[in-house]
Design a protein around this motif. Structure first.
Motif, PDB file in Angstrom:
ATOM      1  N   GLY A  87     -15.899  16.544 -47.706  1.00 46.70           N
ATOM      2  CA  GLY A  87     -16.963  16.419 -46.723  1.00 46.70           C
ATOM      3  C   GLY A  87     -16.454  15.921 -45.393  1.00 46.70           C
ATOM      4  O   GLY A  87     -15.247  15.775 -45.170  1.00 46.70           O
ATOM      5  N   THR A  88     -17.379  15.675 -44.470  1.00 55.07           N
ATOM      6  CA  THR A  88     -17.052  15.166 -43.144  1.00 55.07           C
ATOM      7  C   THR A  88     -17.803  13.869 -42.901  1.00 55.07           C
ATOM      8  O   THR A  88     -18.823  13.595 -43.534  1.00 55.07           O
ATOM      9  N   PHE A  89     -17.301  13.079 -41.964  1.00 56.77           N
ATOM     10  CA  PHE A  89     -17.947  11.819 -41.629  1.00 56.77           C
ATOM     11  C   PHE A  89     -17.929  11.606 -40.118  1.00 56.77           C
ATOM     12  O   PHE A  89     -17.156  12.244 -39.386  1.00 56.77           O
ATOM     13  N   ILE A  90     -18.772  10.700 -39.662  1.00 59.53           N
ATOM     14  CA  ILE A  90     -18.810  10.287 -38.262  1.00 59.53           C
ATOM     15  C   ILE A  90     -18.742   8.768 -38.228  1.00 59.53           C
ATOM     16  O   ILE A  90     -19.477   8.088 -38.951  1.00 59.53           O
ATOM     17  N   ALA A  91     -17.867   8.223 -37.409  1.00 63.65           N
ATOM     18  CA  ALA A  91     -17.768   6.776 -37.221  1.00 63.65           C
ATOM     19  C   ALA A  91     -18.300   6.430 -35.835  1.00 63.65           C
ATOM     20  O   ALA A  91     -17.887   7.031 -34.834  1.00 63.65           O
ATOM     21  N   ARG A  92     -19.223   5.493 -35.793  1.00 65.73           N
ATOM     22  CA  ARG A  92     -19.814   5.067 -34.520  1.00 65.73           C
ATOM     23  C   ARG A  92     -19.524   3.585 -34.284  1.00 65.73           C
ATOM     24  O   ARG A  92     -19.457   2.803 -35.239  1.00 65.73           O
ATOM     25  N   TYR A 100     -16.205   8.993 -33.576  1.00 62.87           N
ATOM     26  CA  TYR A 100     -14.968   9.474 -34.179  1.00 62.87           C
ATOM     27  C   TYR A 100     -15.356  10.305 -35.398  1.00 62.87           C
ATOM     28  O   TYR A 100     -16.087   9.834 -36.277  1.00 62.87           O
ATOM     29  N   LYS A 101     -14.867  11.538 -35.436  1.00 66.59           N
ATOM     30  CA  LYS A 101     -15.187  12.424 -36.548  1.00 66.59           C
ATOM     31  C   LYS A 101     -13.955  12.635 -37.419  1.00 66.59           C
ATOM     32  O   LYS A 101     -12.822  12.514 -36.966  1.00 66.59           O
ATOM     33  N   GLY A 102     -14.201  12.963 -38.669  1.00 62.80           N
ATOM     34  CA  GLY A 102     -13.082  13.200 -39.570  1.00 62.80           C
ATOM     35  C   GLY A 102     -13.521  13.847 -40.865  1.00 62.80           C
ATOM     36  O   GLY A 102     -14.693  14.190 -41.047  1.00 62.80           O
ATOM     37  N   LYS A 103     -12.568  14.008 -41.756  1.00 63.68           N
ATOM     38  CA  LYS A 103     -12.818  14.647 -43.052  1.00 63.68           C
ATOM     39  C   LYS A 103     -12.401  13.702 -44.173  1.00 63.68           C
ATOM     40  O   LYS A 103     -11.570  12.816 -43.981  1.00 63.68           O
ATOM     41  N   PHE A 104     -12.990  13.913 -45.341  1.00 65.40           N
ATOM     42  CA  PHE A 104     -12.596  13.136 -46.514  1.00 65.40           C
ATOM     43  C   PHE A 104     -12.577  14.045 -47.732  1.00 65.40           C
ATOM     44  O   PHE A 104     -13.243  15.090 -47.756  1.00 65.40           O
ATOM     45  N   ASP A 105     -11.809  13.650 -48.732  1.00 64.98           N
ATOM     46  CA  ASP A 105     -11.873  14.341 -50.010  1.00 64.98           C
ATOM     47  C   ASP A 105     -11.657  13.346 -51.143  1.00 64.98           C
ATOM     48  O   ASP A 105     -10.949  12.342 -50.987  1.00 64.98           O
ATOM     49  N   ILE A 106     -12.329  13.606 -52.240  1.00 64.42           N
ATOM     50  CA  ILE A 106     -12.225  12.811 -53.463  1.00 64.42           C
ATOM     51  C   ILE A 106     -11.640  13.735 -54.522  1.00 64.42           C
ATOM     52  O   ILE A 106     -12.333  14.609 -55.036  1.00 64.42           O
ATOM     53  N   PRO A 107     -10.343  13.595 -54.855  1.00 70.28           N
ATOM     54  CA  PRO A 107      -9.686  14.583 -55.717  1.00 70.28           C
ATOM     55  C   PRO A 107      -9.765  14.310 -57.210  1.00 70.28           C
ATOM     56  O   PRO A 107      -9.449  15.174 -58.013  1.00 70.28           O
ATOM     57  N   ASN A 108     -10.176  13.096 -57.599  1.00 68.38           N
ATOM     58  CA  ASN A 108     -10.017  12.735 -59.016  1.00 68.38           C
ATOM     59  C   ASN A 108     -11.166  11.919 -59.584  1.00 68.38           C
ATOM     60  O   ASN A 108     -10.951  10.938 -60.283  1.00 68.38           O
ATOM     61  N   LEU A 109     -12.401  12.332 -59.269  1.00 66.10           N
ATOM     62  CA  LEU A 109     -13.547  11.710 -59.936  1.00 66.10           C
ATOM     63  C   LEU A 109     -13.635  12.328 -61.331  1.00 66.10           C
ATOM     64  O   LEU A 109     -14.085  13.451 -61.499  1.00 66.10           O
ATOM     65  N   SER A 110     -13.163  11.604 -62.336  1.00 66.09           N
ATOM     66  CA  SER A 110     -13.110  12.169 -63.683  1.00 66.09           C
ATOM     67  C   SER A 110     -13.248  11.064 -64.715  1.00 66.09           C
ATOM     68  O   SER A 110     -13.161   9.867 -64.397  1.00 66.09           O
TER      69      SER A 110
END
Length: 342
Positions: A87-92, A100-110
């Motif tokens: 997903g994407t996020f915004i930091a204010r 500030y905008k950016g991306k995130f990923d969660i690779p190992n929710l298991s």
């Protein structure tokens, strides 16, 4: 012997409430994927984490891939799930119109990880006067609060899908999943149970083959700078997103990274040239370590870095190679701006 048409009473299945799953012995399964997709999206969409004047808000969930099931075998509940989320996020910043905008990923929710062991990778687009502060919030408060939210999903999954999986026997009793022999277990506990049930003749050391894998890149930095980035505690904390549990950088010293999923010892250290480690993933066979060589070579305009892993279990070779590229090389390059690929 019973007469034709009468049936031997030893083979007659009496009428009982659970009919097809006597005493909950057989495997039964409920599909938790649709519920999980909706619940994860509800929990994460619009989620925000505040730390001082900085507020980080999830702007959009781009991808939720995976599946989840709840299973019953021998009156034990086993929850199997594996998700990759992007997903994407915004930091204010409070009192400022700067974003500030950016991306995130969660690779190992298991099911193989507790919520506190789940990794969260973030990347910030561009720079600004508060970029460093935003990264600190992302690596600490944002990660911790996302892990807390994912803990809610795991708890609710087990509460919601424990209902109705343990079927009543001929003596109907209210379902209670936390008492008596009816217990909630995760996959790791269940695997131990299954292993214990195997014939004693198969309980010896696991036999498996090994192979060698490697990954490499060219970094736009001197060998001295790269060596600092992969060895100094605070810099290691940066490219692991703060997921460093132990780091005793000396020959014979131990390390543990990524929620304890990677552990080992430093075997040989040659500053600015080579590091040799005994290294293992948590899912490697018991007590097995690969031998990993980090080699740095000055090419005149930067540093050629190569990671060679020897004695890697063949069935986990692809996963090991992908992980070394993603969580080591790519993450280091992204954090410090080293790689010519970025």
């Amino acid at each position: 012997m019973a007469k034709w048409g009468e049936g031997d009473p030893r083979w007659i299945v009496e009428e009982r409430a659970d009919a097809t799953n006597v005493n909950n012995w057989h495997w039964s399964e409920k599909n938790a994927t649709p519920w999980s997709l909706n619940r994860l999206r509800e929990l994460l969409t619009g989620f925000s984490a505040e730390d001082g004047p900085i507020v980080v808000t999830i702007d959009e969930i781009k991808k939720i891939d995976g599946e989840a099931t709840a299973n019953n075998r021998k009156a034990k509940l086993i929850f199997l799930f594996e998700w990759v989320i992007e997903g994407t996020f915004i930091a204010r910043i409070s009192g400022s119109e700067e974003e500030y905008k950016g991306k995130f990923d969660i690779p190992n929710l298991s099911d193989e990880n507790d919520a506190s062991e789940v990794d969260l990778n973030t990347s910030l687009d561009g720079n600004g006067p508060m970029a460093h502060n935003v990264r600190q919030v992302l690596n600490k408060s944002f990660v911790k609060k996302i892990q807390d939210v994912l803990g809610i999903y795991i708890r609710e999954l087990k509460e919601e899908f424990s209902k109705g999986l343990i079927l009543p026997t001929d003596q109907v009793k209210p379902q209670v999943v936390t008492k008596g022999k009816t217990t909630v277990v995760d996959k790791r506990q269940f695997q131990n149970t299954v292993i214990a049930e195997k014939d004693a003749s198969t309980s010896g050391n696991e036999v498996f083959s090994t192979k060698e894998v490697s990954v490499s890149d060219t970094f736009k930095a001197t060998p001295e700078r790269v060596f600092e980035a992969i060895t100094e505690t605070q810099l290691v904390r940066g490219w692991t997103n703060g997921s460093i549990q132990e780091w005793d950088f000396k020959e014979g010293g131990k390390f543990a990274l990524f929620g304890g999923n990677v552990t080992g010892t430093f075997e040989k250290i040659e500053p600015n040239k080579e590091i040799v480690k005994k290294w293992r993933l948590k899912k490697y066979p018991n007590n097995h370590h690969a031998t990993i060589h980090f080699t740095l070579k000055d090419n005149g305009s930067g540093t050629d870095i190569k990671i060679t892993a020897k004695e890697v279990p063949t069935h986990l070779a692809d996963e090991t190679q992908t992980g070394l590229d993603r969580y080591y090389l790519t993450s280091i390059a992204r954090t410090f701006g080293f790689s010519q690929r970025i």
